[in-house]
Structures are given as structure tokens and as C-alpha cells.
Design an enzyme around this catalytic site. Structure first.
Site, PDB file in Angstrom:
ATOM      1  N   LYS A 164       0.837  -1.201   0.000  1.00  0.00           N
ATOM      2  CA  LYS A 164       0.000   0.000   0.000  1.00  0.00           C
ATOM      3  C   LYS A 164       0.873   1.251   0.000  1.00  0.00           C
ATOM      4  CE  LYS A 164      -3.897   2.052   2.600  1.00  0.00           C
ATOM      5  NZ  LYS A 164      -4.809   1.888   3.759  1.00  0.00           N
TER       6      LYS A 164
ATOM      7  N   SER B 242      -9.870   2.408   3.005  1.00  0.00           N
ATOM      8  CA  SER B 242      -8.932   3.120   2.146  1.00  0.00           C
ATOM      9  C   SER B 242      -8.011   2.187   1.361  1.00  0.00           C
ATOM     10  CB  SER B 242      -8.063   4.058   3.004  1.00  0.00           C
ATOM     11  OG  SER B 242      -7.245   3.313   3.904  1.00  0.00           O
TER      12      SER B 242
ATOM     13  N   SER C  42     -10.406   0.032   7.301  1.00  0.00           N
ATOM     14  CA  SER C  42      -9.828   0.154   5.959  1.00  0.00           C
ATOM     15  C   SER C  42      -9.139  -1.088   5.420  1.00  0.00           C
ATOM     16  CB  SER C  42      -8.859   1.338   5.911  1.00  0.00           C
ATOM     17  OG  SER C  42      -9.567   2.553   5.973  1.00  0.00           O
TER      18      SER C  42
END
Length: 495
Positions: A78, A158, A182
Site C-alpha cells: 500500500k 482506504s 480500511s
């Protein structure tokens, strides 16, 4: 072996050890899949040279018999994790051009274990969002479709890029971070497994901060066994992180027996929300029945302060964000606004932050600054902290009464279409976190497991919440649920 990118971590590890495949072959298959999937916008910084270099090194380690469980396995990282020499923007324009001279502890631990980084993954800006629509790179797109509808769907947020990449078999697994759901919400939206460990289990050093008392890294994988394998590598004490727990990390995979006889699973009455879709209600009831059939005892429990969780979260998280994001001022790194003749330092700060931050980040920074201001600190921030303590105590009381895990829905619905919430009140978007934020407020481990499909053929997930520091027991309960649910659906390839 064909379609190597479709393997999970455990399958690929075993194939590597058996000599049936090499890490170079695995990595090449994933890199080709990534290049064919630009329509998903999941990978935003591709690192094929680094990937091949690490894959070759991993093959040498495996030949030499020095091979940790993740050695040679291609994964995505990420964009919130700092990676040395590779853009690490947290999907924000304000960090444009930022290439760290250091590596986050979690990504370093994965690299040390021989994992192969394929590139950086899309996300909501500074992890603020539930749909991956706030990214400077543009929307990440789910590989799933509603029936015969061509509308693009959110992969959740997210960690939307991570979710999309794993579900579309672009990588074998990915890192995510979870501040209010998330990891778990996007995992549920795309039919994969995502676990948020206990706060302090994984180091936060080198991960761009959103809300420091809530953020926690975790793996996003194709199944529970893979989550156990990757989580063990990601965990561990880090002297550079004062919130990192100095606890031994167990062999989580070895704890996956599937035996949950005698375990007590709680069903919280407060999670039965008004207007909850019937298919979510049914999924929850079916999940409880599956665990009961596996030998667990199902008990009704009460978490009385749940109704205050979302308001408390959306005071605490923005407050911490406004403090953490104060460092982005255009002075030391990242974007700096062009100044007009006569402009001073104040104008540079204002213009840099106005240009560099997106609307959702600006909204949360303003909310956070407001609740921390002298006139409202006690009315909002201190009160939210007190509510947080009560929410934590609710869980402590339930666990002390003998409950081993808590079963809830992971999300209030299946994935929605990109753009469908654009005109909605921001609070409507925040409601996507209604089942997940309590876990972050209480610092507990939580896992999302795919458990069924809705009427339009989209994945639905169930959440299990565990006792603090008992991720192994939680993973085993999730393993039993996964075996009972038998979820094997995959998105049809359209990209």
C-alpha cells in the site's frame, strides 16, 4: 503450472519448496497480470526491476535451504508504507515526488523474509475514505461487476488498491492499513480475507500517519491460512515505535486446526441496525449457524455504547489527523506552492496545503482543528475520549464473561458504484464504517471473511472480533467459518 498469479501464499510457498516453480516465474506471471490490468488502477507505482532482483535472490535462498515462509512470494505494498527509493505519496498531491531514504519496519520485515515487492498500491488520500475515490491517482476499481451491469464498483477504502489487486490475482497478497475498517471493509467488498491485528502488534514506524492511536497495519490475502502466514512476518516488537508491543509472535499458521468446539461466540444486539438489508441479516444468521454447527456456543451479548462509536471515531480520528498532517507545509519535502511577488511564509503554507490536500482531507483537518480548539476541546475531544473508554470496557466485560469472539457483519451492504455517493451527505459515506470502528477504538483484532454473495452476485463478508493479542485464536475461528462458508466465487475478467 499455469496461471501462477492465481495461487495463494501457502500454495505458492509449497510449490517453491517442492521445486515445481521459481520465484522468477511467479513474479513474471504477476507482473504480466499487472500490466494487463491498468483499467483497475490498483498499482500506481510499478517496480518490476526491484521485483525481479528480489525474486532472483529469493530463488537462491530457497536453493540454499534458507527460506522463511514468505520467501519468493510476490506481494503489493500500500502506498502508505514508506519504501526506500520508491515513491510513497499516501495517494496525496502534497507528497508528490517524495521518495523516502528509509524503509517502513513492516515492509522491511517482509523484504527480509524474502517477499517480492511488485509495486505500490492505490488508496484513499492519507487513508481517509471508504471507497478509494479520494486518491490523487484517481479511483481504484473493483474487479467485480453487478450481474450484467457494466457500472464500475468501488473496491472499498482506504485499502482499495490492495483489495482490487488481490481479488484480481495481480499479486498473491498485499499490505493494508486499518484506522476504522480500511482493511476489513474493502476485503468484504471484493471477497478476500483481511485482518486488523491488535493495536501494537505491527510497528507503525515508516507508515504515513492518519490517526496514530487507531492506525494498524495488516495483511490482505486470498484466504485465512495466507493471512496467518503473512501476519506472522509483519508482527513483532520495534524499538523505533513506542506503541509497539514487546510480545512474542506465535506461529499463527500452526494454530489453524479448525476446531472451535466449546468456543463461545457473541452476537451483539446493538449491531442490528435500522434499515439493515435483509441479505446482510441472513448472512449474519447463516454465519452464526455455521459456527454453531462447527461446535461453538452462540450467545447474545450487549455492547451498550456501540451507538456512540461513529460520532466518537469521527471526533478522535480527525483530531489526530489535523495534528499529524500539520507537518506537510511545503518546507521540507513534497509539493510546494509557487509564490507570488511579496508572498511570505504564511501564504506558502496556505497555498501549499490548499493545492496539495484533497477535499476529504481538508474536511477532516478542519473538523479536527475545530474539536481541538480551546473553546471545544472539552465539549468534543475529551468527551469522545471518555466514550472510547466506555466502548473498550464494553468489550472487556464481554470477554471477561467468557466470550471468545464476536460475530458481526463486516459492512452494511455490498460494494456500491463509483460516483454513487458523490452527492450524498459525507455522513452517509462514514456509515460504511459502522461495524468496524469499534474495533479500532478498543484496539482489538478483527478479521473479515467472505461468506456469501448478494442477489446481484457481489461478495458479502462477516467480521469476527477477538480478544486482544489472541490473533491465533481469532484466525482459527475465522478458518472454521471459512471452511463452513465454502466461498470460492471469483470476479469474471472484464479488464
Amino acid at each position: 503450472m499455469s496461471e501462477l498469479n492465481k495461487l495463494g501464499l501457502a500454495e505458492a510457498r509449497d510449490a517453491l519448496r517442492a521445486g515445481d516453480v521459481t520465484s522468477v516465474e511467479l513474479t513474471d506471471a504477476c507482473l504480466k497480470a499487472i500490466d494487463e490490468a491498468d483499467a483497475l488502477n490498483a498499482f500506481v507505482h510499478k517496480t518490476p526491476e526491484i521485483a525481479m532482483e528480489r525474486a532472483k535472490a529469493a530463488d537462491e535462498r530457497i536453493k540454499g535451504g534458507d527460506a522463511p515462509s514468505m520467501c519468493g512470494l510476490p506481494i503489493g505494498i500500500k502506498d502508505l508504507f514508506c519504501t526506500k527509493g520508491v515513491p510513497s505519496q499516501a495517494a496525496s498531491g502534497i507528497l508528490e515526488g517524495f521518495k523516502p531514504e528509509y524503509e517502513s519496519t513492516v515492509s522491511q520485515q517482509l523484504a527480509d523474509a524474502g517477499a517480492v515487492m511488485l509495486g505500490k498500491l492505490n488508496m484513499d488520500e492519507f487513508a481517509m475514505g471508504s471507497s478509494n475515490e479520494t486518491s490523487v491517482y484517481g479511483n481504484a476499481v473493483s474487479p467485480w461487476r453487478r450481474g450484467n451491469d457494466d457500472a464500475q464498483l468501488t473496491p472499498g477504502g482506504s485499502s482499495g488498491g490492495s483489495a482490487s489487486a488481490v481479488a484480481a490475482d495481480l499479486c498473491l497478497a498485499a499490505t493494508g492499513t486499518d484506522t476504522g475498517g480500511s482493511i476489513r471493509q474493502p476485503a468484504a467488498f471484493v471477497g478476500i480475507t483481511g485482518i486488523k491485528p491488535t493495536y501494537g502488534r505491527c510497528s507503525r514506524w515508516g507508515i504515513v500517519a492518519f490517526a496514530s492511536s487507531l492506525d494498524q497495519a495488516g495483511p490482505m490475502t486470498k484466504n485465512v491460512r495466507d493471512a496467518a502466514i503473512m501476519l506472522e512476518i509483519m508482527c513483532g516488537h520495534d524499538a523505533k515505535d513506542s506503541t509497539s508491543a514487546d510480545l512474542a509472535v506465535p506461529n499463527f499458521e500452526a494454530m489453524l486446526t479448525g476446531d472451535i468446539k466449546g468456543k463461545k461466540i457473541g452476537i451483539p444486539k446493538e449491531y442490528r441496525m435500522d434499515g439493515m438489508p435483509a441479505e446482510i441479516e441472513k448472512l449474519w444468521a447463516d454465519g452464526a449457524a455455521m459456527l454453531k454447527d462447527a461446535g461453538a456456543e452462540i450467545v447474545d451479548i450487549s455492547l451498550p455504547h456501540t451507538q456512540y462509536a461513529l460520532p466518537a471515531y469521527y471526533v478522535i480520528a480527525p483530531a489526530e489527523a489535523s495534528s499529524n498532517l500539520a507537518r506537510y507545509d511545503g518546507v521540507r519535502y513534497g509539493h510546494r506552492a509557487q509564490l507570488a511577488q511579496g508572498d511570505g511564509i504564511t501564504e506558502m503554507y496556505e497555498n501549499t496545503r490548499a493545492e496539495g490536500f484533497g477535499h476529504e482531507v481538508q474536511r477532516r483537518v478542519m473538523v479536527g482543528t475545530y474539536v481541538l480548539s480551546a473553546g471545544f476541546y472539552d465539549a468534543y475531544y475529551n468527551r469522545a475520549r471518555k466514550v472510547r473508554t466506555l466502548i473498550k470496557k464494553d468489550f472487556e466485560d464481554v470477554f471477561s464473561a467468557g466470550v471468545d469472539a464476536i460475530l458481526t457483519p463486516a459492512t452494511p451492504s455490498a460494494a456500491f458504484g463509483l460516483g454513487e455517493m458523490t452527492e450524498a451527505d459525507p455522513v452517509q459515506m462514514y456509515l460504511n464504517d459502522v461495524f468496524t470502528v469499534t474495533v479500532n477504538l478498543a484496539g482489538l483484532p478483527g478479521i473479515s471473511v467472505p461468506a456469501g454473495l448478494d442477489t446481484q452476485g457481489l461478495p458479502l463478508g462477516l467480521q469476527l472480533i477477538g480478544r486482544p493479542w489472541e490473533e491465533g485464536d481469532l484466525l482459527n475461528t475465522a478458518y472454521a467459518l471459512e471452511n463452513a462458508a465454502g466461498f470460492v466465487a471469483k470476479p469474471g475478467k472484464w479488464w
